[in-house]
Enzyme design. Structure first.
Site, short mmCIF file in Angstrom:
data_model
loop_
_atom_site.label_atom_id
_atom_site.label_comp_id
_atom_site.label_asym_id
_atom_site.label_seq_id
_atom_site.Cartn_x
_atom_site.Cartn_y
_atom_site.Cartn_z
N ARG A 55 15.48 -11.48 -25.36
CA ARG A 55 14.13 -12.19 -24.80
C ARG A 55 14.08 -13.09 -26.65
O ARG A 55 13.23 -13.91 -25.52
CB ARG A 55 13.16 -11.28 -24.96
CG ARG A 55 14.02 -10.33 -23.80
CD ARG A 55 12.26 -8.92 -23.94
NE ARG A 55 11.27 -9.49 -23.55
CZ ARG A 55 10.23 -8.60 -23.35
NH1 ARG A 55 10.61 -7.15 -23.00
NH2 ARG A 55 8.98 -8.36 -23.44
N ARG A 100 1.95 3.56 -20.44
CA ARG A 100 3.40 3.52 -20.81
C ARG A 100 3.66 4.45 -22.96
O ARG A 100 2.56 3.72 -23.12
CB ARG A 100 3.72 2.00 -21.46
CG ARG A 100 5.86 2.35 -21.22
CD ARG A 100 5.91 0.73 -21.32
NE ARG A 100 5.62 -0.25 -22.50
CZ ARG A 100 5.91 -1.59 -22.43
NH1 ARG A 100 7.17 -1.92 -21.88
NH2 ARG A 100 5.79 -2.09 -23.54
N HIS A 127 -22.08 -27.81 -33.46
CA HIS A 127 -23.17 -28.29 -32.43
C HIS A 127 -22.12 -29.31 -31.29
O HIS A 127 -22.77 -28.80 -30.05
CB HIS A 127 -24.93 -29.22 -32.96
CG HIS A 127 -25.24 -28.24 -32.60
ND1 HIS A 127 -26.05 -28.14 -34.35
CD2 HIS A 127 -26.22 -27.68 -32.29
CE1 HIS A 127 -26.94 -27.14 -34.10
NE2 HIS A 127 -27.38 -26.99 -33.31
N ASN A 184 10.65 -8.80 -17.97
CA ASN A 184 11.44 -8.81 -18.69
C ASN A 184 12.70 -8.09 -19.09
O ASN A 184 13.54 -9.03 -18.93
CB ASN A 184 10.13 -9.12 -20.07
CG ASN A 184 8.97 -8.81 -19.39
OD1 ASN A 184 8.82 -10.17 -18.79
ND2 ASN A 184 7.38 -8.55 -20.14
N ASP A 185 12.95 -7.12 -19.23
CA ASP A 185 14.02 -6.32 -19.78
C ASP A 185 14.71 -6.38 -19.04
O ASP A 185 16.07 -6.78 -19.19
CB ASP A 185 13.57 -4.99 -20.43
CG ASP A 185 13.19 -5.28 -22.07
OD1 ASP A 185 14.00 -6.24 -22.77
OD2 ASP A 185 11.91 -4.71 -22.44
N ARG A 193 0.52 -0.75 -22.82
CA ARG A 193 1.59 -1.37 -23.49
C ARG A 193 0.68 -0.38 -24.95
O ARG A 193 0.14 -1.11 -25.87
CB ARG A 193 1.67 -2.06 -24.22
CG ARG A 193 2.23 -3.35 -23.38
CD ARG A 193 2.55 -4.83 -23.96
NE ARG A 193 4.18 -5.63 -22.84
CZ ARG A 193 3.51 -6.56 -21.74
NH1 ARG A 193 2.82 -6.77 -22.19
NH2 ARG A 193 4.95 -6.36 -21.30
N GLU A 196 13.81 -1.24 -15.91
CA GLU A 196 14.09 -2.28 -16.80
C GLU A 196 15.96 -2.80 -17.25
O GLU A 196 16.07 -3.74 -17.77
CB GLU A 196 13.62 -2.93 -18.08
CG GLU A 196 12.54 -0.97 -18.91
CD GLU A 196 11.55 -1.51 -19.74
OE1 GLU A 196 11.16 -2.61 -19.82
OE2 GLU A 196 11.41 -0.52 -20.30
N CYS A 212 5.67 -5.36 -13.81
CA CYS A 212 4.61 -5.04 -14.63
C CYS A 212 5.36 -6.30 -15.54
O CYS A 212 4.48 -6.58 -16.63
CB CYS A 212 4.48 -3.93 -15.29
SG CYS A 212 5.42 -2.97 -16.00
C1 PEP Z 1 8.75 -5.74 -19.69
O1 PEP Z 1 10.15 -5.99 -19.98
O2 PEP Z 1 9.17 -6.75 -18.29
C2 PEP Z 1 7.64 -4.83 -19.63
C3 PEP Z 1 6.72 -5.47 -19.10
O3 PEP Z 1 7.86 -4.37 -20.84
P1 PEP Z 1 7.53 -5.14 -22.22
O4 PEP Z 1 7.66 -6.46 -22.16
O5 PEP Z 1 6.67 -4.79 -22.89
O6 PEP Z 1 9.10 -4.92 -23.32
MG MG Z 2 10.17 -3.97 -21.52
#
Ligand code: PEP
Ligand code: MG
Length: 571
Positions: free
Chosen positions: A459, A335, A197, A448-449, A299, A425, A496
């Site tokens: 990473r 993807r 509550h 990211n990659d 993904r 990437e 992305c």
């Molecule tokens: C990336 O690598 O930026 C990406 C979008 O793919 P993931 O993070 O799934 O490796």
């Molecule tokens: Mg990636």
């Protein structure tokens, strides 16, 4: 002046169940009513004892009804209903009978009430999450009745002549429903969950609340705290600056969420479609709620992380169709399975021992070794798209050169998929993007990659965070090269990776020539607002400044200096 004390010692954490921030002195709800001693017996006048017990229960019921009326007066209909339900429990004939029977056996009134409630309590506590959360309501009635019979202070909210943060072990509806939201700036409880509550009423009242917060009841009465009901934090003795910053952040975010609507575009109308990253149909609702114009990264490996065997074609088709259906007028970029390295799939093991999995068989490299799995996925995608008005685009992860891009485009065409693309990437793919652009229809940069490989910084290693920063000028250079190659070939080039959800970096990416941005749904309003406050020219200048910088930190600072709308937004 930087904060000199260890933050851990000054911050308590719990579950944030009602958003907003509130700061003020702590008022702790009165301690528990003592349990009447087991075996306590009355003096022999069972009739008088029974009358006292029933009178106490009736007085509690009447008091709860009076509170219900007050709650209704302040417009708190939820509170009114809860309190009236509690009054009914206090008048429950079964309960009165149980109390009377115990008194008939010689048990003292207070103890008899305590024990009779105990039976009901056990029933509720074992009856699932929702009913278990009602245990606090029952305990509150019991304590009020016992307090009357023992002549001890009534449990409940203390008086205060200034706005305060209410701290308690748990809050009963009787406590919360009559509270004046202007006086209570936040709730913090030791117990409770999202369906308690405290949580429900706090949300109804618009009061920030943190529940399940260990250590909160040990905060001394009167101590100033800053409660963040979204983050679930309670900062003890905050500085004025911290309180101001928290309030500003909340106000800025609320204003952004209200004002940022519609398709993504810069201030001067340069369109930048804002898309969502999803891991399956379960993420679609948040994407739609945050105004995603489509999906920029689906993904698909997230659907199958726990599978020992490949998912059936029918199961895949269903999972793809559900996402396509959510964006009947938009595009959905799917993807193909990005298995390997940080996302191992049991049904797609690497062919042998890999000392460096991130540099091994992952993404498209892996799928080429399993043509049946690739063909099945592409076939399921083509069938899902056949009955959909959404535009399906399909891209491969971890593509390195033009030969791989050509292979993937052919595999898509063979499956009846018209719009093949590749992720950028791998630095080699970025540097030779002009060659890849001749093979596929679009690029999507996975920052990211791309950052991991450009900076040779795994990473997954927390210790290398400073090198896993997409603001690294070398990463910005690679993005610029890929975006330029795409533009020269008349191809779109999105981003992305996580970088797309950083409002400042999003502006820089647009300035570098990126044509769409895809991100986790909660970031969409922030990025939409950041773009809407800057022209394309401002984004380009910020991008130039960032690329001229020598470090990631300097890139960030020099770009921000040219993007004044970010500070206006509190970002
Ligand atoms: C990336 O690598 O930026 C990406 C979008 O793919 P993931 O993070 O799934 O490796
Ligand atoms: Mg990636």
């Amino acid at each position: 002046m930087p904060d000199q004390e260890a933050p851990a010692a000054r911050m308590l954490r719990g579950a944030g169940v009602s958003p907003g921030v509130g700061a003020g002195p702590v008022r702790v709800v009165a301690g528990a009513v003592p349990e009447p001693p087991a075996g306590a017996r009355h003096g022999g006048d069972a009739e008088a004892e029974r009358a006292a017990a029933l009178a106490a229960l009736e007085a509690v019921a009447a008091d709860l009804e009076a509170r219900a009326a007050r709650a209704a007066d302040v417009g708190n209909t939820d509170g009114r209903d809860v309190l009236n339900a509690q009054a009914l429990m206090a008048r429950d004939p079964g309960l009165a009978d149980a109390v009377a029977a115990k008194i008939g056996d010689g048990t003292a009134a207070a103890r008899a009430v305590f024990e009779a409630f105990g039976t009901y309590r056990e029933l509720l506590a074992g009856a699932g999450e929702y009913l278990a959360a009602r245990v606090a309501d029952l305990d509150d009635i019991r304590d009020r009745a016992v307090a009357r019979l023992l002549g001890v202070p009534m449990p409940g909210v203390p008086e205060s002549d200034e706005p305060f943060v209410l701290v308690a072990r748990d809050l009963a509806p009787a406590d919360t429903a009559v509270l004046d939201p202007a006086m209570v700036v936040a709730f913090v409880t030791l117990e409770g969950g999202p369906t308690s509550h405290t949580a429900i009423l706090a949300r109804t009242m618009g009061v920030p609340a943190v529940v399940a917060c260990p250590g909160c009841t040990e905060i001394a009465e009167g101590t100033r705290v800053l409660v963040d009901g979204a983050a679930g934090t309670v900062r003890i003795d905050p500085s004025d600056e911290q309180v101001r910053a928290a309030r500003d952040a909340v106000a800025a975010r609320a204003a952004i969420l209200e004002s940022a609507t519609g398709p993504g575009a810069t201030k001067d109308g340069h369109a930048v479609p804002l898309l969502a990253n999803v891991g399956g149909p379960q993420d679609v609702a948040a994407a739609v709620a945050n105004g995603a114009e489509g999906v920029g990264l689906y993904r698909t490996e997230f659907l199958f992380l726990d599978r020992a065997a490949p998912p059936s074609a029918a199961e895949q088709e269903d999972a793809y169709r559900k996402v396509l259906e959510a964006f009947p007028k938009g595009k959905v970029v799917v993807r193909t399975l990005d298995a390997g390295a940080d996302k191992p799939l049991a049904f797609l093991p690497p062919p042998g021992e890999e000392p460096n999995p991130a540099l091994g068989e992952r993404g498209l490299r892996m799928l080429r070794g399993h043509p049946d799995v690739l063909a099945e996925q592409l076939g399921a995608l083509a069938r899902a798209a056949a009955g959909s008005t959404a535009r399906l685009e399909v891209m491969a992860p971890m593509v390195t050169d033009a030969e791989e891009a050509a292979f993937f485009a052919q595999a898509c065409r063979d499956a009846g998929i018209d719009h093949p693309g590749v992720m950028i990437e791998v630095p080699a793919a970025a540097l030779r993007a002009r060659d890849l652009a001749a093979e596929v229809e679009f690029f999507s940069i996975g920052t990211n990659d791309l950052t991991q490989y450009a900076c040779a910084a795994d990473r997954q290693l927390g210790g290398l965070a400073h090198l896993q920063d997409p603001w690294q000028p070398a990463v910005l250079d690679l993005v610029a090269v890929a975006a330029q190659a795409a533009a020269d070939a008349g191809r779109p080039c999105g981003v992305c990776g996580e970088a797309g959800g950083d409002p400042a970096l999003a502006c820089v990416l647009v300035g570098l020539g990126v044509t769409s941005l895809s991100m986790g749904a909660p970031s969409l309003p922030l990025v939409r607002a950041a773009l809407a406050r800057h022209t394309l020219d401002q984004c380009r200048r910020a991008a130039d400044a960032a690329r001229r910088a020598r470090t990631a930190q300097l890139a960030r600072e020099s770009a921000r200096a040219l993007l004044p709308g970010l500070a206006e937004l509190g970002l």
